[in-house]
Write a protein that holds these residues in place. Structure first.
Motif, short mmCIF file in Angstrom:
data_model
loop_
_atom_site.label_atom_id
_atom_site.label_comp_id
_atom_site.label_asym_id
_atom_site.label_seq_id
_atom_site.Cartn_x
_atom_site.Cartn_y
_atom_site.Cartn_z
N ASP A 139 38.00 103.62 44.71
CA ASP A 139 37.98 104.88 45.46
C ASP A 139 37.71 106.09 44.56
O ASP A 139 37.56 107.20 45.06
CB ASP A 139 39.31 105.08 46.18
CG ASP A 139 39.61 103.99 47.19
OD1 ASP A 139 38.65 103.37 47.70
OD2 ASP A 139 40.80 103.76 47.48
N LEU A 140 37.66 105.88 43.27
CA LEU A 140 37.51 106.98 42.32
C LEU A 140 36.23 107.80 42.54
O LEU A 140 36.29 109.03 42.57
CB LEU A 140 37.59 106.47 40.88
CG LEU A 140 37.63 107.51 39.78
CD1 LEU A 140 38.76 108.51 39.98
CD2 LEU A 140 37.76 106.82 38.43
N PRO A 141 35.07 107.17 42.72
CA PRO A 141 33.87 107.98 42.95
C PRO A 141 33.99 108.89 44.18
O PRO A 141 33.63 110.07 44.11
CB PRO A 141 32.76 106.95 43.13
CG PRO A 141 33.25 105.74 42.41
CD PRO A 141 34.73 105.75 42.62
N ALA A 142 34.50 108.36 45.28
CA ALA A 142 34.66 109.17 46.50
C ALA A 142 35.63 110.32 46.27
O ALA A 142 35.42 111.44 46.76
CB ALA A 142 35.12 108.30 47.66
N ALA A 143 36.71 110.07 45.51
CA ALA A 143 37.68 111.13 45.21
C ALA A 143 37.02 112.25 44.39
O ALA A 143 37.26 113.43 44.64
CB ALA A 143 38.88 110.56 44.48
N CYS A 144 36.20 111.87 43.43
CA CYS A 144 35.50 112.87 42.61
C CYS A 144 34.54 113.69 43.45
O CYS A 144 34.48 114.92 43.32
CB CYS A 144 34.74 112.18 41.48
SG CYS A 144 35.80 111.43 40.22
N ILE A 145 33.80 113.02 44.33
CA ILE A 145 32.86 113.72 45.21
C ILE A 145 33.61 114.66 46.15
O ILE A 145 33.20 115.80 46.35
CB ILE A 145 32.00 112.70 45.99
CG1 ILE A 145 31.05 111.99 45.02
CG2 ILE A 145 31.25 113.37 47.12
CD1 ILE A 145 30.37 110.76 45.58
N GLU A 146 34.73 114.19 46.69
CA GLU A 146 35.56 115.00 47.60
C GLU A 146 36.02 116.28 46.92
O GLU A 146 36.13 117.33 47.55
CB GLU A 146 36.75 114.16 48.03
CG GLU A 146 37.70 114.82 48.99
CD GLU A 146 38.87 113.90 49.32
OE1 GLU A 146 40.03 114.33 49.14
OE2 GLU A 146 38.62 112.76 49.73
N LEU A 147 36.28 116.22 45.62
CA LEU A 147 36.72 117.39 44.87
C LEU A 147 35.57 118.25 44.37
O LEU A 147 35.79 119.25 43.70
CB LEU A 147 37.59 116.94 43.69
CG LEU A 147 38.95 116.36 44.08
CD1 LEU A 147 39.62 115.70 42.88
CD2 LEU A 147 39.85 117.44 44.67
N GLY A 148 34.34 117.83 44.64
CA GLY A 148 33.18 118.62 44.23
C GLY A 148 32.79 118.44 42.78
O GLY A 148 32.07 119.26 42.22
N MET A 149 33.25 117.38 42.16
CA MET A 149 32.90 117.14 40.75
C MET A 149 31.45 116.70 40.62
O MET A 149 30.95 115.96 41.45
CB MET A 149 33.81 116.07 40.16
CG MET A 149 35.25 116.45 40.08
SD MET A 149 36.19 115.08 39.35
CE MET A 149 37.82 115.76 39.42
N LYS A 150 30.81 117.16 39.58
CA LYS A 150 29.42 116.77 39.30
C LYS A 150 29.36 115.74 38.17
O LYS A 150 28.60 114.80 38.23
CB LYS A 150 28.60 117.99 38.91
CG LYS A 150 28.62 119.10 39.94
CD LYS A 150 27.59 118.85 41.00
CE LYS A 150 27.49 120.08 41.88
NZ LYS A 150 27.76 119.81 43.26
N LYS A 151 30.14 115.96 37.11
CA LYS A 151 30.20 115.04 35.97
C LYS A 151 31.63 115.03 35.45
O LYS A 151 31.99 115.78 34.55
CB LYS A 151 29.22 115.47 34.88
CG LYS A 151 29.11 114.45 33.76
CD LYS A 151 28.01 114.80 32.78
CE LYS A 151 27.92 113.74 31.71
NZ LYS A 151 26.91 114.05 30.73
#
Length: 82
Positions: free
Chosen positions: A25-37
């Motif tokens: 679930d880590l990629p989705a959590a990063c995307i949800e937070l607006g992270m780019k890198k």
């Protein structure tokens, strides 16, 4: 309760996702937070574990890479992190 089947979400004060297999679930959590890198910060020993390598691969496949900083020492001083 079988620990292999346990999952949970907490949202106070920060969202915490726990349970077996939640690393996926880590990629989705990063995307949800607006992270780019995203940047993973850990100590030198943990940086070599398969879990950290898997996290980097999962996130890198969904986003524009995933950095790793492992120059942290136990009880770091300001000098260690500046």
């Amino acid at each position: 309760m079988d620990i292999e089947q346990y999952t949970a979400n907490w949202n106070f004060p920060t969202a915490i996702r726990a349970g077996a297999g939640r690393i996926k679930d880590l990629p989705a959590a990063c995307i949800e937070l607006g992270m780019k890198k995203p940047l993973i910060i850990t100590d030198p020993g943990l940086s070599q574990l398969p879990m950290i390598q898997e996290a980097r691969l999962l996130v890198s496949s969904a986003l524009d890479g995933c950095g790793l900083f492992s120059g942290i020492k136990g009880n770091p001083t300001g000098e260690n992190v500046s």
